[in-house]
Design an enzyme around this catalytic site. Structure first.
Site, PDB file in Angstrom:
ATOM      1  N   GLY A  49       9.892   0.177 -13.315  1.00  0.00           N
ATOM      2  CA  GLY A  49       8.510   0.364 -13.729  1.00  0.00           C
ATOM      3  C   GLY A  49       8.313   0.460 -15.229  1.00  0.00           C
TER       4      GLY A  49
ATOM      5  CB  CYS B  73      -6.913 -17.825   9.079  1.00  0.00           C
ATOM      6  SG  CYS B  73      -6.523 -19.463   8.414  1.00  0.00           S
TER       7      CYS B  73
ATOM      8  CB  CYS C 275      -3.297 -20.360  11.215  1.00  0.00           C
ATOM      9  SG  CYS C 275      -3.392 -18.833  10.276  1.00  0.00           S
TER      10      CYS C 275
ATOM     11  CB  CYS D 231      -3.914 -18.207   5.354  1.00  0.00           C
ATOM     12  SG  CYS D 231      -3.799 -17.468   6.979  1.00  0.00           S
TER      13      CYS D 231
ATOM     14  CB  CYS E  51      -1.982 -21.140   6.695  1.00  0.00           C
ATOM     15  SG  CYS E  51      -3.513 -21.418   7.599  1.00  0.00           S
TER      16      CYS E  51
END
Lengths: 289, 211
Positions: free
Chosen positions: A38, A247, A250, A272, A278
């Protein structure tokens, strides 16, 4: 001069474009970034044959990492076939000759602009994020000397004040992307402009996550299995986006959806953002029929 | 000059003619990439031994693993410190020729340090731990050990470790782990350590906690 053993890549250029001293410098920065999860490690970012803002930080990371055994996937907002993804993939295919793929599961190295694939990542995979603004405190404290000192002192009160002001003003935390996270209970980190939908995927991921900001000259990292907590309050816990639609291609209800305008009479569809996810789903459904 | 505990086999023992370095990495670009990925793997999965894919020639008492790491990461920007065991004419000639790194006698000035003998590790607080604003300006120590899998077992915790990771090292001084606790107590400052057996590495970033 005798002919050396042929090296994959582009004639006249070093393997993966960068010179070896630059790679060593970046590799040392990566190792320190992994040792201090980080924390943003400064590095001597080079000019690359693409503009700042187009992923120069990610490209330099990938160039320092990539080898002939790698399989590279590049995505831009989840898609393998958008301009940034296509040109960066072509850059590495040309300068290294490595295999490329669009399949998340088949890739060893995934460079991304602003998404994490929906397919769960595995041990041994490396994600490379393109980062425009690495400093999560930058919009709250413009002076680099001050923001650096705030990280040193773990002085993150101002970030919580910002999130609190969001709640006062909007009734909720309004940040939808680049949502700040606490890494290993020590450093507040910008996860790059991924939607907050992807933040939970950072937490204790088995994959190594590396972040590169070329213009801002910073590299930072999340080692595998590192605790990553999205900042929140007890009475306003962190939440991700959700959609009432599935979606349109899909039928997925658990993926991040993009809204596509289909005509000028208000027609729209949700699909998607992760094109590989997808495609895997539509192909699987097609096979089962 | 201090006497060498281990006489280099390929060099005259005293101040005779300069020692010729041995060959470096056979394919510098591709080999250093593979070595780096092994080092990165070791540092991101602490406690798990990572076999080095490339083992270059090494002048005693340096091992192939140590030499591979130095040739991959050290250059004119990285002052290097060697302990007494590692300071041999052959080792100095090899590292100077291939890395071009400054060899320093003050451990606090070094970014990389090679500890030739893991049974006598110098105090970790002799090396640069970084600064509060720049904890990355810290030393990385390469500590040569006999091997992994035998010796006292320690349990490691921290980033890079899913739950806990057992680590057994032979040829590492007992005092090292006490010093390591002090090193982790000053996080985010501290030094990072790579334990190097002749052909494998174990990473110990400063985040590793010992139980």
């Amino acid at each position: 001069m005798t002919a050396a053993a042929p090296q994959p890549g582009l004639a006249g250029y070093n393997f993966a474009y960068l010179d070896e001293q630059t790679k060593r410098m970046i590799r040392r920065a990566i190792l320190k970034a992994v040792a201090i999860p980080g924390y943003q490690v400064p590095f001597a970012s080079r000019e690359m044959p693409l503009s700042y803002g187009w992923g120069t930080g990610g490209v330099q990371l990938t160039a320092a990492l990539i080898g002939p055994d790698d399989v590279l996937k590049v995505i831009d907002q989840g898609a393998d076939d958008t301009t940034n993804a296509v040109s960066i993939r072509k850059f590495f295919a040309t300068t290294t000759g490595v295999a490329t793929t669009t399949r998340t599961a088949a890739a060893t190295l995934i460079q991304t602009r602003h998404r994490i694939p929906e397919t769960p990542l595995a041990d041994g995979q490396i994600m490379v994020f393109q980062v425009p603004i690495p400093e999560p405190l930058r919009w709250l404290e413009r002076r680099e000397v001050e923001s650096r000192r705030m990280h040193a002192l773990e002085d993150y009160g101002v970030m919580y004040v910002k999130l609190y002001e969001d709640i006062v003003r909007h009734g909720k935390i309004a940040t939808a992307y680049d949502y700040p996270v606490m890494v290993n209970q020590r450093y507040v980190m910008a996860p790059s402009p991924i939607p907050k939908f992807d933040n939970p995927k950072l937490d204790r991921s088995p994959a190594l996550m590396l972040f590169g900001a070329g213009r801002e000259k910073r590299i930072y990292a999340l080692p595998p299995y590192t605790a990553v907590k999205s900042l929140d309050f007890e009475d306003h816990p962190f939440e991700v986006q959700s959609w009432s639609q599935a979606c349109a291609l899909c039928g997925a209800t658990d993926s991040y959806l993009d809204e596509i305008i289909t005509d000028d009479r208000g027609g729209r569809m949700f699909v998607c953002s992760d094109t590989d996810h997808c495609r895997q789903r539509t192909t699987a459904e097609g096979n089962s029929r | 000059m201090p006497a060498c505990p281990i006489a280099p086999t390929d060099a005259p023992p005293t101040d005779a003619a300069p020692v010729a370095p041995q060959p470096g990495l056979a394919r510098p670009v591709l080999d250093s990439q593979r070595v780096f990925r092994a080092v990165l793997r070791a540092m991101s999965r602490p406690g798990v031994p990572v076999a080095l894919p490339v083992l270059p020639p090494a002048p005693l008492p340096l091992t192939p693993a140590t030499v591979a790491l130095c040739l991959t990461l050290a250059d004119f920007e990285t002052p290097l410190w060697l302990d007494r065991a590692a300071t041999t004419p052959a080792a100095l000639a090899h590292l100077r020729f291939h890395c071009g790194c400054p060899i320093v006698t003050d451990p606090a000035a070094a970014l990389f340090a090679v500890i030739g003998d893991g049974s006598t590790v110098p105090p970790l607080n002799a090396f640069a731990p970084g600064e509060p604003d720049y904890p990355d300006r810290s030393a990385t120590l390469v500590v040569q050990v006999a091997g992994f899998g035998t010796g006292p077992r320690r349990m490691l915790h921290g980033p890079g470790i899913e739950t806990s990771q057992a680590l057994a090292v032979s040829g590492l001084s007992d005092g090292f782990w006490a010093a390591w606790r002090d090193n982790t107590a000053r996080y985010p400052l501290g030094v990072d350590v790579v334990l190097a057996s002749p052909d494998a590495l174990v990473g110990l970033p400063r985040t590793v906690q010992i139980h």
